[in-house]
Design a protein around this motif. Structure first.
Motif, PDB file in Angstrom:
ATOM      1  N   ALA A 102      -4.643  -0.435  -4.181  1.00 44.99           N
ATOM      2  CA  ALA A 102      -5.133   0.118  -5.443  1.00 44.99           C
ATOM      3  C   ALA A 102      -4.081   0.005  -6.543  1.00 44.99           C
ATOM      4  N   LYS A 106      -4.464  -2.173  -9.883  1.00 45.39           N
ATOM      5  CA  LYS A 106      -4.305  -1.520 -11.181  1.00 45.39           C
ATOM      6  C   LYS A 106      -3.380  -2.330 -12.081  1.00 45.39           C
ATOM      7  N   SER A 111      -9.443  -1.155 -11.683  1.00 40.92           N
ATOM      8  CA  SER A 111      -9.309   0.207 -11.168  1.00 40.92           C
ATOM      9  C   SER A 111     -10.223   0.392  -9.960  1.00 40.92           C
ATOM     10  N   VAL A 113     -11.931   3.245  -7.489  1.00 41.28           N
ATOM     11  CA  VAL A 113     -12.280   4.644  -7.338  1.00 41.28           C
ATOM     12  C   VAL A 113     -12.623   4.863  -5.870  1.00 41.28           C
TER      13      VAL A 113
END
Length: 130
Positions: A102, A106, A111, A113
């Protein structure tokens, strides 16, 4: 009178442009024999899904190569993060954690979730709510 002082940079730029065009032409030619990791049919599917149609296989393979490079950079970065974390804990085996992936994603503008839980069926969801 040796000519304009702008003539030399202009000639250099023209040679550079010619060199870039030759390099690009060579790259496109090499795409004919190149067998990408991502199959042509997968690239075609996703290109068409976003409204792009390419009949030329070389273009599809160039897109596949760029995608492969992008994925490699993300995975490589995530693995480096994992190695750094694992140096602190010598008892664990090599594992790529979602947190490492992640963070790498990024950095590349993607992104992630993380869902709190995964529901495999409507019955499971129903049982959880009762």
């Amino acid at each position: 009178s040796k000519g304009s002082p702008m003539a030399a940079p202009s000639a250099k730029r023209a040679r550079a442009d010619t060199g870039q065009k030759e390099s690009f032409a060579s790259l496109l030619k090499s795409m004919e024999e190149y067998e990408p990791t991502i199959p042509d049919v997968v690239v075609t599917h996703y290109l068409e899904k976003v409204g792009f149609s390419a009949e030329d296989t070389k273009i599809k393979r160039l897109v596949a190569l760029a995608t492969q490079k992008f994925l490699y950079e993300i995975i490589s970065d995530a693995m480096q993060r994992s190695k750094i974390r694992e140096k602190k804990d010598t008892k664990k085996k090599k594992t790529l954690h979602m947190e490492d992936l992640a963070l790498s994603l990024k950095q590349h503008g993607i992104s992630v979730v993380k869902k709190d839980f995964l529901v495999d069926s409507i019955n499971t969801l129903h049982n959880l709510t009762q």
